[in-house]
Every structure is written in C-alpha cells, then in structure tokens.
Motif scaffolding. Structure first.
Motif, PDB file in Angstrom:
ATOM      1  N   THR A 195       0.849  -1.185   0.000  1.00 32.40           N
ATOM      2  CA  THR A 195       0.000   0.000   0.000  1.00 32.40           C
ATOM      3  C   THR A 195       0.889   1.242   0.000  1.00 32.40           C
ATOM      4  OG1 THR A 195      -0.082  -0.079   2.415  1.00 32.40           O
ATOM      5  CG2 THR A 195      -1.901  -1.107   1.221  1.00 32.40           C
ATOM      6  N   THR A 196       0.387   2.296  -0.589  1.00 32.22           N
ATOM      7  CA  THR A 196       1.154   3.536  -0.647  1.00 32.22           C
ATOM      8  C   THR A 196       0.935   4.353   0.630  1.00 32.22           C
ATOM      9  OG1 THR A 196      -0.667   4.616  -1.811  1.00 32.22           O
ATOM     10  CG2 THR A 196       1.079   3.643  -3.149  1.00 32.22           C
ATOM     11  N   PHE A 197       1.863   5.212   0.934  1.00 29.57           N
ATOM     12  CA  PHE A 197       1.754   6.091   2.101  1.00 29.57           C
ATOM     13  C   PHE A 197       0.741   7.185   1.782  1.00 29.57           C
ATOM     14  CE2 PHE A 197       3.013   9.716   4.704  1.00 29.57           C
ATOM     15  CZ  PHE A 197       3.164   9.129   5.956  1.00 29.57           C
ATOM     16  N   ASP A 198      -0.322   7.242   2.561  1.00 28.55           N
ATOM     17  CA  ASP A 198      -1.411   8.190   2.295  1.00 28.55           C
ATOM     18  C   ASP A 198      -1.210   9.450   3.118  1.00 28.55           C
ATOM     19  OD1 ASP A 198      -3.701   9.514   1.707  1.00 28.55           O
ATOM     20  OD2 ASP A 198      -5.077   7.883   2.233  1.00 28.55           O
ATOM     21  N   ALA A 199      -0.667  10.478   2.479  1.00 26.48           N
ATOM     22  CA  ALA A 199      -0.382  11.729   3.178  1.00 26.48           C
ATOM     23  C   ALA A 199      -1.651  12.488   3.548  1.00 26.48           C
ATOM     24  CB  ALA A 199       0.512  12.616   2.309  1.00 26.48           C
ATOM     25  N   GLU A 200      -2.777  12.150   2.920  1.00 26.88           N
ATOM     26  CA  GLU A 200      -4.026  12.856   3.199  1.00 26.88           C
ATOM     27  C   GLU A 200      -4.835  12.205   4.319  1.00 26.88           C
ATOM     28  OE1 GLU A 200      -6.178  13.165  -0.417  1.00 26.88           O
ATOM     29  OE2 GLU A 200      -4.655  14.388  -1.428  1.00 26.88           O
ATOM     30  N   GLU A 201      -4.384  11.075   4.788  1.00 26.24           N
ATOM     31  CA  GLU A 201      -5.083  10.383   5.873  1.00 26.24           C
ATOM     32  C   GLU A 201      -4.970  11.196   7.151  1.00 26.24           C
ATOM     33  OE1 GLU A 201      -4.209   6.263   8.087  1.00 26.24           O
ATOM     34  OE2 GLU A 201      -4.350   6.123   5.905  1.00 26.24           O
ATOM     35  N   PRO A 202      -6.084  11.469   7.836  1.00 25.09           N
ATOM     36  CA  PRO A 202      -6.038  12.330   9.027  1.00 25.09           C
ATOM     37  C   PRO A 202      -5.289  11.699  10.194  1.00 25.09           C
ATOM     38  CG  PRO A 202      -8.207  11.319   8.805  1.00 25.09           C
ATOM     39  CD  PRO A 202      -7.456  10.996   7.544  1.00 25.09           C
ATOM     40  N   VAL A 203      -4.694  12.555  11.006  1.00 23.13           N
ATOM     41  CA  VAL A 203      -4.007  12.129  12.229  1.00 23.13           C
ATOM     42  C   VAL A 203      -4.675  12.860  13.375  1.00 23.13           C
ATOM     43  CG1 VAL A 203      -1.804  12.015  13.442  1.00 23.13           C
ATOM     44  CG2 VAL A 203      -1.856  11.800  10.957  1.00 23.13           C
TER      45      VAL A 203
END
Length: 318
Positions: A213-221
């Motif tokens: 899977t790719t690193f999802d920079a838009e995924e909320p933290v």
C-alpha cells in the motif's frame, strides 16, 4: 557465454499479491524466463506455486479454483474488510480498529492471534503440493522474522508448509510459528523484499514486484493511535524504499486502495499486474542485454560479492 540468472522477488500484500500472477504471465509470454524465486508473505505463496510448477497460467487456475471452492467460503475473515470506502487497509490499523470496536478485546487479551493457524493451512494445502523446498522445479526461498532474537530467518530447504506459514504469519492476525526455539512471524515485518537473499542464491539480475500500500499523506491524524500508525507507516515506507534500491528493476502495479482481504478482486488485480509488466517489458529486456555484456557482467560480479557477504552476516539460515 553463460546465461545470466534472473531472480524474481515478490513482496507481500495479502490479496494484492494476486497482481503477481499477471506479472508472471507477461514475463513468461515475452520469454523473460525466471530462474530463481523468492518472496515474503503472499508473495512467498504465489512464488511457491510458481516455483513448483513454472507456468503462470497454472498459478492463476490454482488460485481461481480455490476462490471458487467451498473451502474458501468456509474460511470467513470478511469481518476484516473495510467497513466503508474510506477505512484504511493497513494491517496494523485494521487490527487496531477491530480492537477499538471491542469485537475482539477478550480474544486479544487471551490469544496470540485473531485467526487460527488452520485457516492458513487450508489455503496452503489447496494451492501447494507437500514437498521440501529443495525439490522444487525452480530454486525458491522465503523469509520470516524470529521474534525471540529479532533476526531474519531464511527458508531455502525443508517443509514448504512450515516455511510459508511462518513467512505469512501476519502479527496479530495469525499465530507465530514455533520452530527450533524460534517464534516466527511474517517476513515483511523487517524486509518485504528479500533482494539480498536472492542474490546470495545466485541471481545476476533481480526483478522485484511491489504490491504494498502507498503512504497516504491525506489520511487524518487525530489521536494517539493515528499517530502511532502513521509513524509505523512512515518507517515501513522508508524500509521499503531502501530495500528496493537493491533490485535492478521494480514493477509496481497501480492497484490503489484494494483491501488486503479482497480476494474477489482477482480479475482487477491480475489485469493491473499484466498492464504494468507489459509497460516494463522493453526496459527489462534492455536491462538484460546491458548486463549480458562483459562490462555488465564484471559489475554484477563485484556486486554479488558484496551482497553475498551482507547475506551471510545479516541473516540466519533455517
């Protein structure tokens, strides 16, 4: 002049690893013959089927037959699918969400895994014949990680079922495999692409297939768990990037957000594997031609000496 040996490394990724089948089919169709196979987790399983029977169409039939069988429908596991279109598919994150929902809190406190080893055993026994690895048609190897010592363990011989059960023992989901005082789990924990290992087996040219899977920079933290998971994802991204530098060519099928348990997406995944491999054929053939020259062979010989030294010093053979 002696033919260069081509090694194929197949990375893990659950159902996403079905894209490996499409890659194998294209390489075979264009006469790019694989001489050695290595893999981790699902990549090890697909690779083992192929190493026993080097026919990509045979591999596809075996997987399709299993997915249509009663044994597959009885395995369950659908509770680990995404609950909606957004929910991330990262294994660790999926596990944490199950625990947060209190579906498996008691189980997690009392057991070493959410699923029983028999589920994976059923899968392996359907796809792969009982045979020691050293008797495969093509040289094959897979990796696992020993939790007791924090060492990578290489399987190049011995019982294929035990080797694959260890290589695909996803931490938290499937129980560790206990063997010779070792506690073995999924090889992708430390190395999803055993490139150094396959060079040590004699590969002159290494092709790797990445279905991670790719690193999802838009995924909320938004909370503590999100921070922990994002940190783990960042570490995994860096490890994969560094490891893949050791390959001569990397094929990365664009399979997007397909969930690690969505085996019913086999048509889509195989086609994506085929399409990306098709786009890579010319470049791979040029690479083989270049490395077949005297200069290329000399460079490869020097690299192999370094890689062999690293393999001997950094891994534990079974």
């Amino acid at each position: 002049m002696k033919k260069l040996k081509i090694g194929l490394v197949l990375g893990g990724g659950g159902a996403r690893g079905l894209a490996h089948i499409g890659v194998l089919q294209v390489l075979q169709a264009y006469g790019i013959n694989v001489d050695l196979v290595a893999g981790t987790s699902m990549g090890a399983i697909v690779g083992a089927v192929y190493a026993q029977h080097p026919d990509a169409d045979f591999v596809e039939r075996k997987f399709r037959d299993f997915l249509k069988s009663d044994k597959y429908s009885l395995l369950g596991g659908v509770r680990f699918r995404k609950a909606n279109a957004y929910e991330p598919e990262h294994l660790l994150q999926q596990l944490s969400r199950e625990i947060k929902r209190r579906v498996v809190i008691n189980m997690a406190a009392q057991r070493k895994s959410l699923l029983k080893a028999e589920r994976l055993a059923t899968f392996l026994e359907y796809l792969i014949e009982q045979q020691n690895i050293e008797h495969f048609t093509l040289p094959f190897a897979c990796t696992a990680v020993d939790l007791n010592k924090g060492e990578e363990v290489i399987f190049e011989e011995g019982d294929i079922y035990q080797a694959l059960a260890a290589s695909a023992a996803i931490p938290g989901f499937l129980p560790p495999v206990e063997s010779n005082g070792r506690l073995l789990v999924d090889g992708s924990v430390t190395n999803n692409f055993p490139i150094d290992m396959i060079r040590g087996m004699g590969a002159d040219i290494v092709l790797a297939v990445n279905v991670s899977t790719t690193f999802d920079a838009e995924e909320p933290v938004n909370n503590v768990i999100d921070i922990i998971l994002r940190s783990n994802a960042a570490a995994t991204k860096k490890i994969n990037t560094i490891t893949l530098r050791g390959a001569d060519f990397v094929i990365t099928p664009p399979i997007g957000k397909v969930h690690w348990a969505e085996f019913e997406e086999i048509d889509f995944l195989i086609e994506k594997g085929k399409a990306e491999a098709q786009r890579s054929v010319d470049a791979i053939k040029k690479l083989i031609k270049k490395n077949s020259s005297l200069t290329g062979r000399w460079d490869k010989w020097l690299m192999k000496q370094v890689q062999n030294h690293m393999t001997r010093s950094g891994a534990v053979n079974r």
